[in-house]
Design a protein around this motif. Structure first.
Motif, PDB file in Angstrom:
ATOM      1  N   VAL A 578       0.844  -1.204   0.000  1.00 30.92           N
ATOM      2  CA  VAL A 578       0.000   0.000   0.000  1.00 30.92           C
ATOM      3  C   VAL A 578       0.872   1.244   0.000  1.00 30.92           C
ATOM      4  CG1 VAL A 578      -1.872  -1.196   1.199  1.00 30.92           C
ATOM      5  CG2 VAL A 578      -0.156   0.017   2.529  1.00 30.92           C
ATOM      6  N   LYS A 579       0.273   2.356  -0.385  1.00 32.07           N
ATOM      7  CA  LYS A 579       0.883   3.679  -0.307  1.00 32.07           C
ATOM      8  C   LYS A 579      -0.245   4.679  -0.064  1.00 32.07           C
ATOM      9  CE  LYS A 579       0.585   4.901  -5.182  1.00 32.07           C
ATOM     10  NZ  LYS A 579      -0.271   6.069  -4.913  1.00 32.07           N
ATOM     11  N   LEU A 580       0.114   5.909   0.177  1.00 34.08           N
ATOM     12  CA  LEU A 580      -0.895   6.938   0.382  1.00 34.08           C
ATOM     13  C   LEU A 580      -1.614   7.213  -0.938  1.00 34.08           C
ATOM     14  CD1 LEU A 580      -2.126   8.880   2.433  1.00 34.08           C
ATOM     15  CD2 LEU A 580      -0.454  10.588   1.709  1.00 34.08           C
ATOM     16  N   GLU A 581      -2.912   6.930  -0.959  1.00 34.76           N
ATOM     17  CA  GLU A 581      -3.698   7.112  -2.171  1.00 34.76           C
ATOM     18  C   GLU A 581      -4.226   8.547  -2.261  1.00 34.76           C
ATOM     19  OE1 GLU A 581      -3.859   4.930  -4.445  1.00 34.76           O
ATOM     20  OE2 GLU A 581      -2.980   3.237  -3.335  1.00 34.76           O
ATOM     21  N   PRO A 646       5.883   6.332  -4.892  1.00 36.39           N
ATOM     22  CA  PRO A 646       7.342   6.389  -4.805  1.00 36.39           C
ATOM     23  C   PRO A 646       8.017   5.602  -5.918  1.00 36.39           C
ATOM     24  CG  PRO A 646       6.371   5.874  -2.663  1.00 36.39           C
ATOM     25  CD  PRO A 646       5.276   5.764  -3.676  1.00 36.39           C
ATOM     26  N   ASP A 647       8.999   6.219  -6.547  1.00 35.74           N
ATOM     27  CA  ASP A 647       9.937   5.536  -7.435  1.00 35.74           C
ATOM     28  C   ASP A 647      11.252   6.295  -7.335  1.00 35.74           C
ATOM     29  OD1 ASP A 647       9.720   7.805  -9.087  1.00 35.74           O
ATOM     30  OD2 ASP A 647       8.171   6.876 -10.316  1.00 35.74           O
ATOM     31  N   GLU A 812      -0.285   6.179   6.001  1.00 38.29           N
ATOM     32  CA  GLU A 812      -0.948   7.481   5.955  1.00 38.29           C
ATOM     33  C   GLU A 812      -0.317   8.443   6.952  1.00 38.29           C
ATOM     34  OE1 GLU A 812      -4.981   6.409   6.617  1.00 38.29           O
ATOM     35  OE2 GLU A 812      -5.333   5.882   4.520  1.00 38.29           O
ATOM     36  N   LYS A 813       0.008   7.945   8.167  1.00 37.98           N
ATOM     37  CA  LYS A 813       0.598   8.828   9.171  1.00 37.98           C
ATOM     38  C   LYS A 813       1.980   9.269   8.754  1.00 37.98           C
ATOM     39  CE  LYS A 813      -2.042   6.887  13.013  1.00 37.98           C
ATOM     40  NZ  LYS A 813      -1.987   6.149  14.293  1.00 37.98           N
ATOM     41  N   MET A 814       2.687   8.367   8.072  1.00 36.51           N
ATOM     42  CA  MET A 814       4.035   8.702   7.623  1.00 36.51           C
ATOM     43  C   MET A 814       3.996   9.880   6.670  1.00 36.51           C
ATOM     44  SD  MET A 814       7.110   7.665   8.090  1.00 36.51           S
ATOM     45  CE  MET A 814       8.714   8.025   7.355  1.00 36.51           C
ATOM     46  N   ASP A 815       3.120   9.827   5.688  1.00 34.23           N
ATOM     47  CA  ASP A 815       3.045  10.916   4.709  1.00 34.23           C
ATOM     48  C   ASP A 815       2.386  12.154   5.320  1.00 34.23           C
ATOM     49  OD1 ASP A 815       4.202   9.795   2.271  1.00 34.23           O
ATOM     50  OD2 ASP A 815       2.585   8.338   2.462  1.00 34.23           O
TER      51      ASP A 815
END
Length: 826
Positions: A578-581, A646-647, A812-815
């Motif tokens: 997952v990543k922040l959508e 991220p890339d 989500e908290k990270m971003d």
């Protein structure tokens, strides 16, 4: 009496005495014409290979040989002739060397084959002729027989065992094309024996693998009395014990000359263990029919699950008129292929072009049911052969199953000789003296190391015991759509099992479900078997918990760090990443605020540009104002980089813009507050204006401060190039179904703080100057708003840093941590 010489053989005393005794026994009682076998095939060549083939059947009434065997004899013999022709025509294999042959008939009898095989060792036996003189007093001249470097054959295991015992004394390597007895794998007793067919032990291993793949743990066995059946079941039983998880419920033996009651008794014994439905059968065709008939008489059609050996194979004779009893039977047959080149060769043979085969005329009569004019053994009532008959046109022709292995055996010998020639005679065309002096032990080493692509396209090689790898086709006798029952290929065994379980059909109502043959019911998927002490085929079922999956029947294993068990715990599957959508609330709100900020920043910048030369814009320090607006714009832009997937490129821009926007903003504010401070401090002492307060100087100071940030980022790139990682530890929950991997840039919390550290330093320094300029005259109203801004910024950062390090990590908290300070600060 003959005297043995052993140049290069290095025979020990016991072997020598054994050879002397054997030669005396055989030579003393065998007929000379049988020893020297004048009725044989001899093909001249620089290297001679021996050949042993059952050209004739076992004779009756004391005669050594009976009727000719068309397929097992002539087909196999001609396969050797075909292989020799192909090798001699091949310029790449054994160049400048011609292979010859000395082919003998074993007449399907081990003792007769032993007598014939003495022909192969004649070259190694030197006769004592010191007391022999011709009538004129001169010593006699003896024609030295050709030296046989290796032997191809024999067919039956009993014949190969007998022949191998004498060939090993003279160190002559032997390669069999059909002998499958497991005892020939004993490299201590049959050290010069090799074979291109798999031994029956591989067949037993294939049966074990089939039973294990079908989760059968309680099976019975039936064997015909004799070496084939009993040795086969013995190998199966031993391999079952080694594999574990398979118990033998009943082990029955069908005696020679068995009667109906013997078969009925065997079936009744099998029924005593009702749950043991699987039956492994190593038996002759007659015994297979007897057992199936007894099953039908006992009204147990569909109860037993047969696993048949190669004697059953895909034959119709064992199950003729017993098809309903055999439905569902899984049978094994060595993997064979029809050699197209041999078909063309054999069907093109005639009496005119095949004079080298001394038995071909006899084959011709038998094949076409006719009689030749000269020395025919057939009755005069038979029609006369015209010689114009053609194989495959005027007679039925089907390539015999072992032709492929005969060809592979000859090629194995040729490849070994080729390697020997290449190593011993590197610069010598043909056979050099070193190769002529080499003994059979040297050639054996090259044979065991030979690897090549065989006649059927399969890889030919030998293990340490001289055995070829096991390759079998697996059949099941099925009825499809109420049509005639037939054998269907359902898999193969080549070192390991490939069984298409989904294609299997079983007797009874549940044709597609694998029936059970167990002591305890199978465990559910995701459960392991906990064995009951003292009862290896009985167990309790335990669920694999946590991040474990069912590795096999008896154990659970932990999935890899980036995997989790699937819902039924039969295997591992990747943990979702997952990543922040963009649709997340933690992304929508910052994006909305960033868009408003960008619009506001662009509006202010456009206003400044429109009124660029007005006094109020010039008085506000328009150059630094543009720099400050640029920094504010970058602060808002970083929001989109933090939300983007991220890339390597995104991560690189994140590093650059992570602190650049704030660095530009704080550098401009610091330069402005420092300028104000220096002007008023200088004004207290002198009316002379301080240095470096011009717009150009201010831009240069600001740029130098910004370059420090960029230089730090470049060093960061050099030390640790940007890349992405997936963090599986942050969201590894107790419930594996909720586990997630977080796709993020490879930036640690410490690196983030270090990247922002310079901006924090600029902010603190700017705050210090803001405090110092708080008492400037009212007309210079820039200082107080700057001071207020710096005070609030310090409060925000003091609150952000402990939250950043103290909050539980998540995608989500990270971003949010990265987006929120920039939005607030800007």
């Amino acid at each position: 009496m003959a005297r043995l010489t052993s140049p290069g053989l290095n025979m020990n005393v016991c072997s020598l005495w054994r050879a002397l005794w054997l030669m005396r026994t055989v030579v003393g009682f065998a007929r000379p014409q049988e020893i020297y076998a004048p009725h044989s095939i001899r093909i001249e060549g620089q290297l001679t290979l021996g050949g042993l083939f059952p050209v004739h059947a076992r004779g009756a009434d004391g005669t050594p040989c009976g009727d000719i065997k068309k397929e097992n004899g002539i087909h196999r013999l001609e396969a050797m002739m075909y292989a020799l022709d192909q090798i001699n025509q091949d310029e790449q294999l054994l160049p400048n060397v011609t292979l010859g042959a000395r082919v003998l008939d074993t007449c399907s009898r081990d003792t007769y084959a032993l007598e014939q095989s003495l022909t192969f060792v004649q070259a190694l036996i030197t006769k004592d002729t010191s007391d022999v003189r011709c009538t004129n007093g001169d010593p006699p001249v003896f024609v030295k027989p050709e030296k046989v470097v290796g032997v191809i054959g024999a067919s039956a295991s009993s014949v190969s065992i007998m022949v191998a015992n004498i060939l090993r004394l003279f160190q002559i390597p032997q390669i069999s094309y059909a002998s499958t007895a497991p005892e020939l794998s004993d490299d201590r007793r049959y050290d010069f024996f090799s074979r291109v067919v798999p031994p029956d032990s591989f067949q037993a291993q294939a049966m074990v693998d089939i039973i294990r793949s079908l989760s059968w743990s309680y099976v019975s066995t039936i064997a015909s009395e004799g070496s084939y059946g009993e040795k086969g079941v013995e190998a199966f039983t031993q391999l079952s014990k080694e594999a574990g998880g398979i118990c033998i419920a009943q082990s029955l033996r069908i005696p020679h000359n068995s009667k109906l009651e013997d078969y009925d008794k065997a079936v009744q014994q099998l029924l005593e263990t009702q749950h043991s439905r699987a039956v492994v059968i190593f038996a002759s065709e007659e015994d297979i029919r007897g057992v199936l008939n007894a099953t039908k008489r006992a009204n147990q059609v569909g109860h037993f699950l047969w696993i048949g050996s190669d004697s059953w194979g895909a034959k119709g004779s064992p199950i003729h008129q017993l098809e309903e009893v055999a439905v569902g039977a899984i049978t094994i047959l060595p993997k064979r292929s029809s050699i197209k080149g041999f078909d063309e060769y054999f069907t093109g043979l005639t009496l005119e072009n095949n004079r080298r085969n001394v038995w071909f005329a006899e084959f011709w009569e038998e094949n076409f049911d006719c009689r030749l004019l000269s020395s025919s053994k057939r009755e005069d009532t038979s029609r006369k052969c015209t010689g114009q008959e053609r194989i495959g046109i005027d007679s039925r022709y089907e390539q015999e199953g072992k032709v492929q292995f005969v060809i592979d055996g000859v090629y194995a010998m040729a490849h070994a000789l080729h390697t020997m020639q290449r190593e011993l005679c590197p610069d010598y065309p043909g056979i050099c003296p070193d190769m002529e002096a080499a003994d059979g032990k040297a050639l054996l080493k090259y044979i065991r190391n030979a690897t090549f692509n065989g006649s059927a396209g399969t890889f030919v090689m030998f293990n340490k015991n001289g055995d070829a790898p096991g390759r079998y086709d697996l059949f099941q006798f099925q009825t499809t759509n109420n049509t005639n029952p037939e054998y269907k290929v359902v898999g193969q065994w080549v070192d390991s099992l490939q069984l298409r379980v989904e294609e299997l059909q079983w007797p009874g109502d549940s044709e597609d479900e694998v029936p059970v043959s167990v002591c305890s019911l199978p465990c559910k998927t995701g459960e392991r078997k906990k064995r009951v002490k003292g009862m290896p085929c009985c167990w309790h079922c335990e669920l694999c918990d946590g991040y474990q999956y069912q590795y096999d029947e008896t154990s659970c294993r932990l999935c890899a760090y980036n995997m989790r068990p699937n819902p039924n715990r039969t295997a591992c599957q990747p943990i979702p990443i997952v990543k922040l959508e963009w649709s997340s609330p933690w992304a929508v709100i910052p994006v909305f605020l960033a868009v408003l900020g960008i619009i506001a920043t662009i509006f202010v910048m456009a206003t400044f540009l429109r009124h660029n030369d007005t006094p109020i814009v010039r008085a506000s320090g328009r150059e630094l104002s543009y720099v400050l607006l640029t920094g504010i714009f970058l602060c808002y832009i970083i929001t989109f980089l933090m939300i983007g997937k991220p890339d390597a490129g995104v991560c690189a821009f994140r590093r650059i813009f992570l602190g650049l926007g704030m660095c530009i903003s704080y550098a401009a504010l610091l330069t402005k507050t420092n300028r104000i401070y220096r002007i008023f401090e200088q004004g207290k002492q002198t009316v002379t204006a301080p240095r470096f307060i011009s717009p150009t100087s201010q831009i240069a100071i600001t740029a130098s401060l910004i370059c420090v940030q960029l230089l730090g980022v470049l060093v960061w790139f050099a030390v640790d190039p940007p890349n992405t990682i997936v963090d599986y530890d942050e969201q590894k929950t107790v419930n594996p179904l909720l586990a997630r991997g977080i796709l993020k840039c490879d930036i640690t919390d410490l690196q983030i703080i270090c990247s922002l550290g310079y901006s924090i330093l600029l902010m603190v320094t700017c705050t210090v100057y803001a405090i110092k300029t708080r008492d400037v005259p009212e007309d210079f109203n820039e200082a107080k708003p700057i001071g207020f801004t710096m005070y609030t910024t310090c409060i925000v950062w003091l609150a952000f840093i402990p939250i950043f390090f103290g909050t539980a990590q998540s995608a989500e908290k990270m971003d949010r941590k990265l987006i929120l300070p920039f939005s607030i600060c800007c």
